[in-house]
Design a protein around this motif. Structure first.
Motif, PDB file in Angstrom:
ATOM      1  N   LEU A 118       0.810  -1.209   0.000  1.00 13.06           N
ATOM      2  CA  LEU A 118       0.000   0.000   0.000  1.00 13.06           C
ATOM      3  C   LEU A 118       0.850   1.268   0.000  1.00 13.06           C
ATOM      4  O   LEU A 118       0.378   2.332  -0.418  1.00 13.06           O
ATOM      5  CB  LEU A 118      -0.935   0.001   1.219  1.00 13.06           C
ATOM      6  N   ALA A 119       2.104   1.178   0.444  1.00 15.23           N
ATOM      7  CA  ALA A 119       2.966   2.363   0.499  1.00 15.23           C
ATOM      8  C   ALA A 119       3.157   2.996  -0.884  1.00 15.23           C
ATOM      9  O   ALA A 119       2.981   4.213  -1.038  1.00 15.23           O
ATOM     10  CB  ALA A 119       4.306   2.011   1.131  1.00 15.23           C
ATOM     11  N   LEU A 166       1.589   7.232  -4.946  1.00 16.32           N
ATOM     12  CA  LEU A 166       1.208   7.567  -6.318  1.00 16.32           C
ATOM     13  C   LEU A 166      -0.012   8.465  -6.370  1.00 16.32           C
ATOM     14  O   LEU A 166       0.004   9.503  -7.045  1.00 16.32           O
ATOM     15  CB  LEU A 166       0.940   6.285  -7.118  1.00 16.32           C
ATOM     16  N   ILE A 167      -1.090   8.082  -5.675  1.00 21.11           N
ATOM     17  CA  ILE A 167      -2.323   8.871  -5.765  1.00 21.11           C
ATOM     18  C   ILE A 167      -2.964   9.123  -4.403  1.00 21.11           C
ATOM     19  O   ILE A 167      -4.156   9.355  -4.306  1.00 21.11           O
ATOM     20  CB  ILE A 167      -3.348   8.216  -6.721  1.00 21.11           C
ATOM     21  N   ASP A 168      -2.160   9.084  -3.343  1.00 19.03           N
ATOM     22  CA  ASP A 168      -2.552   9.542  -2.018  1.00 19.03           C
ATOM     23  C   ASP A 168      -3.847   8.871  -1.548  1.00 19.03           C
ATOM     24  O   ASP A 168      -4.018   7.662  -1.661  1.00 19.03           O
ATOM     25  CB  ASP A 168      -2.671  11.060  -2.019  1.00 19.03           C
ATOM     26  N   VAL A 169      -4.813   9.672  -1.062  1.00 16.93           N
ATOM     27  CA  VAL A 169      -6.016   9.119  -0.417  1.00 16.93           C
ATOM     28  C   VAL A 169      -6.845   8.311  -1.402  1.00 16.93           C
ATOM     29  O   VAL A 169      -7.361   7.238  -1.076  1.00 16.93           O
ATOM     30  CB  VAL A 169      -6.861  10.250   0.202  1.00 16.93           C
ATOM     31  N   ASP A 170      -7.019   8.811  -2.619  1.00 12.88           N
ATOM     32  CA  ASP A 170      -7.820   8.084  -3.605  1.00 12.88           C
ATOM     33  C   ASP A 170      -7.217   6.717  -3.902  1.00 12.88           C
ATOM     34  O   ASP A 170      -7.935   5.748  -4.150  1.00 12.88           O
ATOM     35  CB  ASP A 170      -7.930   8.887  -4.900  1.00 12.88           C
ATOM     36  N   GLY A 171      -5.895   6.634  -3.877  1.00  7.21           N
ATOM     37  CA  GLY A 171      -5.243   5.357  -4.131  1.00  7.21           C
ATOM     38  C   GLY A 171      -5.580   4.331  -3.077  1.00  7.21           C
ATOM     39  O   GLY A 171      -5.852   3.166  -3.377  1.00  7.21           O
ATOM     40  N   LYS A 172      -5.593   4.750  -1.819  1.00  5.77           N
ATOM     41  CA  LYS A 172      -5.950   3.832  -0.731  1.00  5.77           C
ATOM     42  C   LYS A 172      -7.382   3.349  -0.893  1.00  5.77           C
ATOM     43  O   LYS A 172      -7.682   2.164  -0.687  1.00  5.77           O
ATOM     44  CB  LYS A 172      -5.768   4.521   0.615  1.00  5.77           C
ATOM     45  N   SER A 173      -8.288   4.246  -1.260  1.00  9.06           N
ATOM     46  CA  SER A 173      -9.691   3.875  -1.420  1.00  9.06           C
ATOM     47  C   SER A 173      -9.870   2.878  -2.556  1.00  9.06           C
ATOM     48  O   SER A 173     -10.565   1.866  -2.412  1.00  9.06           O
ATOM     49  CB  SER A 173     -10.530   5.134  -1.674  1.00  9.06           C
ATOM     50  N   LEU A 174      -9.245   3.139  -3.700  1.00 10.80           N
ATOM     51  CA  LEU A 174      -9.364   2.223  -4.835  1.00 10.80           C
ATOM     52  C   LEU A 174      -8.731   0.874  -4.517  1.00 10.80           C
ATOM     53  O   LEU A 174      -9.288  -0.182  -4.858  1.00 10.80           O
ATOM     54  CB  LEU A 174      -8.711   2.835  -6.074  1.00 10.80           C
TER      55      LEU A 174
END
Length: 325
Positions: A199-200, A205-213
């Motif tokens: 997840l790091a 790469l895309i901050d908060v949106d990346g974690k959500s996706l």
């Protein structure tokens, strides 16, 4: 299925073909600026005896990043073929031609690949060295935990990778529990282990949106009930002998997925292109056009599906976030 203009299948296939070709062209571009980070390794400081470990880890960072770049291309090729023409018939979508959850599983792996490629190639060589050491220590431990037996002096073994990291000047020690294959190894900073987690790079790469996706697509790939439930249609079997389950098409969610993929690939391409000194302006503009086009189609598709303002999967995502799941 849209009835105004091109079909949803057309939009999806067109989008993934464009993204695939753009990613391939960028990754094959040999017009690399020699002043870019890829050719600037000398600023690393340290005693002479650490040069071997530093150089090897920097080389390994590029090798692993380019493996990820190729893997992303493979997944984009699959996505470009996953919506076949026979999925659209006169009566509408044919279930045997519609990919369902498979597209989301491909996207989840693609997200990890794009993020890793960008994460392993930062401009600063010291940060690149640190990230490479973390990643390859994790990789070696994962291989060992899977039962692989590698000679200690062979590339990829825990012992070999640990030695490279130590030679490069890192504090490398075991951490965590031993589950029968030896304790994991990580770099320590400030007395705390700093292991790699997939997840790091995504967050970078895309901050908060990346974690959500990553959260949503991983749940789909792992068959989490909260992710699959909104897509499931239940009906009584003939004679009321039991329940029949089927997967709803949710064309709008597939178009939204393709738009998200376009955004992710654009960000990763910019990062990889910057590292190699490649021109990324036309690449980024093209993928931004794809994303914009796809997002403008979503309201039309939802209107034609009879739910103009509704995302049927949003409530499940909200419940999962609230519960911490």
């Amino acid at each position: 299925m849209t009835t105004e203009g091109p079909s949803t299948l057309y939009h999806l296939t067109w989008a993934y073909q464009v993204v695939r070709d753009a990613w391939h062209a960028l990754s094959m571009d040999q017009q690399c600026d020699e002043s870019a980070p890829w050719d600037q390794w000398e600023p690393l400081e340290g005693p002479d005896e650490s040069a071997g470990g530093r150089t090897r880890l920097l080389v390994e960072a590029e090798i692993s990043a380019n493996n990820a770049v190729r893997g992303v291309l493979h997944h984009l090729r699959s996505l470009a073929m996953i919506y076949p023409p026979d999925a659209l018939q006169d009566s509408g979508l044919h279930p045997n031609g519609w990919p369902g959850f498979a597209a989301f599983t491909l996207a989840r792996t693609l997200l990890e690949g794009t993020a890793l490629a960008a994460w392993l190639l930062p401009a600063d060589p010291g940060e690149r060295l640190y990230r490479s050491a973390r990643f390859h220590l994790w990789s070696a431990c994962e291989q060992r935990s899977g039962g692989a037996t590698i000679p200690p002096d062979e590339r990829g073994s825990v012992e070999y990778t640990q030695r490279l990291a130590k030679d490069a000047g890192f504090d490398v020690r075991p951490f965590g529990k031993d589950y029968g294959h030896g304790r994991n190894i990580a770099i320590y900073q400030g007395g705390q282990p700093k292991p790699f987690h997939s997840l790091a790079p995504v967050r970078c790469l895309i901050d908060v949106d990346g974690k959500s996706l990553y959260h949503q697509w991983s749940a789909t790939a792992h068959y989490a009930s909260w992710a699959h439930q909104p897509w499931t249609s239940l009906s009584l079997a003939r004679g009321e002998t039991g329940l029949l389950a089927s997967t709803l098409a949710f064309e709008d969610k597939h178009v939204e997925l393709a738009a998200d993929v376009s955004s992710i690939v654009r960000e990763a391409g910019n990062a990889v292109g910057t590292y190699y000194g490649r021109k990324t302006e036309s690449f980024a503009d093209r993928l931004e056009q794809v994303e914009t086009h796809l997002r403008t189609q979503i309201p039309t598709i939802r209107r034609q599906l009879g739910r103009p303002d509704a995302d049927p999967t949003a409530s499940a995502v909200a419940v999962s976030r609230d519960s911490g799941g």
